[in-house]
Design a protein around this motif. Sequence first.
Motif, PDB file in Angstrom:
ATOM      1  N   ILE A  42       1.006  -1.277   0.068  1.00 30.36           N
ATOM      2  CA  ILE A  42       0.014   0.006  -0.337  1.00 30.36           C
ATOM      3  C   ILE A  42       0.679   1.006   0.476  1.00 30.36           C
ATOM      4  N   PHE A  43       0.573   2.324  -1.073  1.00 26.65           N
ATOM      5  CA  PHE A  43       1.720   3.084  -1.118  1.00 26.65           C
ATOM      6  C   PHE A  43       1.838   3.854   0.424  1.00 26.65           C
ATOM      7  N   GLU A  44       0.856   4.437   0.855  1.00 25.73           N
ATOM      8  CA  GLU A  44       1.032   4.606   2.318  1.00 25.73           C
ATOM      9  C   GLU A  44       1.776   4.208   3.054  1.00 25.73           C
ATOM     10  N   ALA A  45       1.988   2.919   3.631  1.00 24.21           N
ATOM     11  CA  ALA A  45       2.285   1.599   4.075  1.00 24.21           C
ATOM     12  C   ALA A  45       3.795   2.281   3.870  1.00 24.21           C
ATOM     13  N   ARG A  46       3.636   1.913   2.903  1.00 24.21           N
ATOM     14  CA  ARG A  46       5.136   1.687   2.158  1.00 24.21           C
ATOM     15  C   ARG A  46       5.957   3.538   2.465  1.00 24.21           C
ATOM     16  N   ILE A  47       5.348   4.450   2.330  1.00 29.61           N
ATOM     17  CA  ILE A  47       6.106   5.695   2.328  1.00 29.61           C
ATOM     18  C   ILE A  47       6.499   5.389   4.482  1.00 29.61           C
ATOM     19  N   ALA A  48       4.980   4.954   4.770  1.00 24.71           N
ATOM     20  CA  ALA A  48       5.150   5.164   6.721  1.00 24.71           C
ATOM     21  C   ALA A  48       6.523   4.248   7.224  1.00 24.71           C
ATOM     22  N   ALA A  49       6.347   3.409   6.293  1.00 27.32           N
ATOM     23  CA  ALA A  49       7.403   2.478   6.706  1.00 27.32           C
ATOM     24  C   ALA A  49       8.800   2.830   6.229  1.00 27.32           C
ATOM     25  N   ALA A  50       9.551   3.398   5.239  1.00 26.26           N
ATOM     26  CA  ALA A  50      10.548   3.578   5.417  1.00 26.26           C
ATOM     27  C   ALA A  50      11.003   5.699   6.639  1.00 26.26           C
ATOM     28  N   LYS A  51       9.650   5.683   6.663  1.00 29.00           N
ATOM     29  CA  LYS A  51       9.780   7.169   7.546  1.00 29.00           C
ATOM     30  C   LYS A  51      10.281   6.622   9.603  1.00 29.00           C
ATOM     31  N   MET A  52       9.683   5.363   9.426  1.00 29.12           N
ATOM     32  CA  MET A  52      10.110   4.900  10.662  1.00 29.12           C
ATOM     33  C   MET A  52      11.430   4.574  11.031  1.00 29.12           C
ATOM     34  N   LEU A  53      12.352   4.135   9.626  1.00 28.37           N
ATOM     35  CA  LEU A  53      13.442   3.981   9.529  1.00 28.37           C
ATOM     36  C   LEU A  53      14.509   5.151   9.476  1.00 28.37           C
ATOM     37  N   THR A  54      13.704   6.499   9.509  1.00 29.65           N
ATOM     38  CA  THR A  54      14.997   7.612   9.169  1.00 29.65           C
ATOM     39  C   THR A  54      14.626   8.345  10.090  1.00 29.65           C
ATOM     40  N   GLN A  55      16.360   7.914  10.360  1.00 27.59           N
ATOM     41  CA  GLN A  55      16.996   8.387  12.072  1.00 27.59           C
ATOM     42  C   GLN A  55      18.050   8.604  11.144  1.00 27.59           C
ATOM     43  N   ALA A  56      18.721   9.246  12.777  1.00 26.98           N
ATOM     44  CA  ALA A  56      19.964   9.273  12.323  1.00 26.98           C
ATOM     45  C   ALA A  56      21.130   8.769  13.350  1.00 26.98           C
ATOM     46  N   ARG A  57      20.278   8.289  14.345  1.00 23.65           N
ATOM     47  CA  ARG A  57      21.042   7.305  15.709  1.00 23.65           C
ATOM     48  C   ARG A  57      20.071   6.089  16.208  1.00 23.65           C
ATOM     49  N   ILE A  58      20.868   5.167  14.804  1.00 21.47           N
ATOM     50  CA  ILE A  58      20.553   4.240  15.506  1.00 21.47           C
ATOM     51  C   ILE A  58      22.016   3.189  15.393  1.00 21.47           C
ATOM     52  N   ARG A  59      21.063   2.279  16.964  1.00 22.86           N
ATOM     53  CA  ARG A  59      22.893   1.481  17.447  1.00 22.86           C
ATOM     54  C   ARG A  59      21.694  -0.287  17.937  1.00 22.86           C
ATOM     55  N   PRO A  60      22.794  -0.853  17.922  1.00 19.82           N
ATOM     56  CA  PRO A  60      22.960  -1.327  16.824  1.00 19.82           C
ATOM     57  C   PRO A  60      21.907  -0.911  15.396  1.00 19.82           C
ATOM     58  N   ASP A  61      22.105  -0.819  14.108  1.00 11.80           N
ATOM     59  CA  ASP A  61      21.681  -1.128  12.867  1.00 11.80           C
ATOM     60  C   ASP A  61      21.537  -1.482  11.995  1.00 11.80           C
ATOM     61  N   GLY A  62      22.369  -3.240  12.004  1.00  9.70           N
ATOM     62  CA  GLY A  62      22.621  -3.490  11.659  1.00  9.70           C
ATOM     63  C   GLY A  62      21.732  -4.721  10.590  1.00  9.70           C
ATOM     64  N   ALA A  63      19.987  -4.306  11.318  1.00 10.79           N
ATOM     65  CA  ALA A  63      18.953  -5.175  10.854  1.00 10.79           C
ATOM     66  C   ALA A  63      17.969  -3.869   9.908  1.00 10.79           C
ATOM     67  N   VAL A  64      18.708  -2.652   9.741  1.00  6.53           N
ATOM     68  CA  VAL A  64      17.728  -1.911   9.968  1.00  6.53           C
ATOM     69  C   VAL A  64      18.354  -1.518   8.022  1.00  6.53           C
ATOM     70  N   TRP A  65      20.187  -1.939   8.022  1.00  7.19           N
ATOM     71  CA  TRP A  65      20.311  -1.617   7.389  1.00  7.19           C
ATOM     72  C   TRP A  65      20.045  -2.985   6.041  1.00  7.19           C
ATOM     73  N   ASP A  66      20.027  -4.219   6.657  1.00  5.34           N
ATOM     74  CA  ASP A  66      19.734  -5.098   6.075  1.00  5.34           C
ATOM     75  C   ASP A  66      18.449  -6.019   6.070  1.00  5.34           C
ATOM     76  N   LEU A  67      17.055  -4.720   6.172  1.00  2.31           N
ATOM     77  CA  LEU A  67      15.998  -4.449   5.483  1.00  2.31           C
ATOM     78  C   LEU A  67      15.886  -3.682   4.274  1.00  2.31           C
ATOM     79  N   LEU A  68      16.012  -2.738   4.843  1.00  2.00           N
ATOM     80  CA  LEU A  68      16.843  -1.295   3.552  1.00  2.00           C
ATOM     81  C   LEU A  68      16.559  -1.683   2.304  1.00  2.00           C
TER      82      LEU A  68
END
Length: 225
Positions: A67-93
């Motif tokens: 769903i268009f808005e769901a995908r936009i929201a998913a990306a926004k959830m992970l748009t953050q400078a400081r994430i530690r550890p961030d390996g799972a986020v990087w893999d998902l992206l």
Amino acid sequence: MPTEYLDQIRAHADPDRAEGQAAYHKVPRTYLGVPNPVLNELATQWRRSLDLADRVRVADGLWRTDIFEARIAAAKMLTQARIRPDGAVWDLLQSWLPDFDSWAIADHACAAIQRRLAADPERLNAVEGWTRSDHMWTRRAALVATLPWARMPHPKPQDIAARDRILGWAAAYVPDRDWFIQKAIAWWVRDLSRHDPARARAFLQAHGAGLKAFARKEAARHLTR
């Protein structure tokens, strides 16, 4: 599937707006017509209320709805400078790359990718692999996700090296006639010209003749003769 979070998005649906979105984006999928500021607010709330593992799980689930808005929201959830550890986020992206099929969704995901590249510039080695993809949107993402290197006002030596490396990718893209690729090259060089006009000008002197006219004009917009 994160039904609770999708329901929060659906609560703001606007069918008339959704119809316009579908006509504008021209990619067959469900559009709900939820404005971007609402998605910003929801994503901010979820980032604050969920731990990292749950954020990754919810973002993954929202993305999978297509769903268009769901995908936009998913990306926004992970748009953050400081994430530690961030390996799972990087893999998902990275796992989302093959799904890119429209500029709006791709650009929101690339905004999240930009933060992970800034956190670990060694990931540019992975991005270089994207430049050889058969998937146009993945190739485009290599430039959109690396825009911070074009925009640095005071780059360090390693940033200048990265900048030259990415310009090499852009140069290799010049023969590609796809509009979105040409636009991405122009975008990168245009933004670079604000902070490093000499490099932008040198790129255009070497490769500008191979660009489509609109891309050449856009890339040179901020350069004076």
